[in-house]
Enzyme design. Structure first.
Site, PDB file in Angstrom:
ATOM      1  N   LYS A   1       0.833  -1.207   0.000  1.00  0.00           N
ATOM      2  CA  LYS A   1       0.000   0.000   0.000  1.00  0.00           C
ATOM      3  C   LYS A   1       0.878   1.272   0.000  1.00  0.00           C
ATOM      4  CE  LYS A   1      -0.933   1.955   3.653  1.00  0.00           C
ATOM      5  NZ  LYS A   1      -0.843   3.402   3.711  1.00  0.00           N
TER       6      LYS A   1
ATOM      7  N   GLN B   1      -5.701  -2.515   9.614  1.00  0.00           N
ATOM      8  CA  GLN B   1      -5.373  -3.788   8.979  1.00  0.00           C
ATOM      9  C   GLN B   1      -5.911  -4.962   9.799  1.00  0.00           C
ATOM     10  OE1 GLN B   1      -3.994  -4.064   5.953  1.00  0.00           O
ATOM     11  NE2 GLN B   1      -4.183  -6.274   6.097  1.00  0.00           N
TER      12      GLN B   1
ATOM     13  N   ASP C   1     -11.845   1.158   3.256  1.00  0.00           N
ATOM     14  CA  ASP C   1     -11.912  -0.300   3.144  1.00  0.00           C
ATOM     15  C   ASP C   1     -13.350  -0.773   2.889  1.00  0.00           C
ATOM     16  OD1 ASP C   1      -9.800  -2.072   3.230  1.00  0.00           O
ATOM     17  OD2 ASP C   1      -9.517  -1.883   5.392  1.00  0.00           O
TER      18      ASP C   1
END
Ligand code: GUN
Length: 297
Positions: A56, A100, A123
């Protein structure tokens, strides 16, 4: 006669979209504004999560985004992590952020995700975004399912009226992609069957699929006898298996037995070089939308 499969060019598609985003970022900077800023919150040292977060960061650099990683030890308390989320929710210099997953044991993933401001939830995991996706309303789509749609769209694969079989019902991939493929949209409009650990006759169901999306988390689960001649096969699996012939000592394989399945299908997405590359690109696309307040003005 066996069909000649086309390998879906994940790298080419991902690079093309990154170039498109980079052009937009250059315009933003030229107009005197700051570039989009994406933050990843990483708790603990899970190697898969480390690798996702470093991918990322690299992608952000490529397109000109600002990228930050907030790292915390495995033992961080739920309260402290909620404070971090609250801080990011209120930081006007942050357009979007992800926490995450998976989080270490003891931390409540659902509580943490629900504490994220849905307008910064790039997300697409917050229930507000998941619910709006269900209703076909503007929202942040989850990165991997969105990447699958992008691969289909940019490969000019028609999904309307097709039988789509999804293997696996995870919150991150199987469940949302089954909803997206069935929505009244393009790509979409498929007739969807969602298979999981309790499904009976899985081979028979798969062999009727025009589009087969494998997100079951088992290396080489999909064999040639499960695939219809001419089907489109999308492999979402990522497994690291020992390999003495590779300098790294391992290789990456997917949920699909690529060599045997590719002889039967019309399109196949490879692992590595397929869906995985598009997951990160989706995150960049969502971050640009968050920056521009396109979804939630
Ligand atoms: N873990 C595996 N995939 C993902 C993802 O797309 N987002 C986050 N936050 N965690 C993940």
């Amino acid at each position: 006669m066996p069909v000649l499969p086309k390998i879906i060019e994940g790298k080419f598609i991902a690079d093309t979209i990154k170039d498109e985003i980079a052009v937009e970022v250059r315009k933003i900077i030229a107009s005197g504004k700051r570039p989009p800023h994406l933050v990843a919150v990483l708790v603990g040292m899970d190697p898969a999560s480390e690798s996702y977060v470093s991918g990322k960061e690299k992608a952000c650099k490529q397109v000109g985004f600002i990228s930050s990683v907030y790292r915390y030890p495995e033992g961080i308390s739920q309260e402290k992590l909620l404070e971090v989320v609250n801080f990011l929710n209120n930081d006007e210099e942050v357009d979007g952020f992800i926490v995450q997953l998976p989080l270490p044991e003891g931390l409540r993933e659902d509580v943490i995700i629900e504490s994220i401001d849905y307008r910064k939830d790039v997300d697409g995991f917050h229930p507000a975004n998941a619910g709006r996706m269900m209703k076909n309303l503007p929202c942040f789509l989850p990165a991997t399912p969105m990447g699958i749609l992008t691969l289909l769209e940019r490969s000019n694969i028609d999904t309307e009226g097709k039988n789509c079989v999804v293997l696996g019902r995870s919150n991150i991939v199987g469940t949302p992609v089954s909803i997206l493929m069935g929505r009244k949209a393009k790509p979409g409009n498929s007739t969807v069957t969602l298979c999981h650990s309790k499904t009976k006759n899985i081979t028979e169901i798969c062999s009727r699929a025009d589009i087969l999306i494998a997100a079951i988390g088992q290396p080489h689960f999909v064999k040639a006898d499960m695939v219809k001649e001419g089907a489109v096969v999308i492999d979402v699996g990522i497994h690291r298996i020992p390999d003495n012939t590779s300098p790294k000592g391992y290789k990456i394989i997917g949920d699909v037995a690529f060599d045997e399945v590719m002889k039967k299908c019309s399109f196949i997405s490879p692992v590595p070089g397929g869906v995985g590359l598009l997951t990160i690109v989706s995150l960049l696309q969502n971050t640009l939308k968050a920056y521009r307040k396109e979804i939630y003005p």
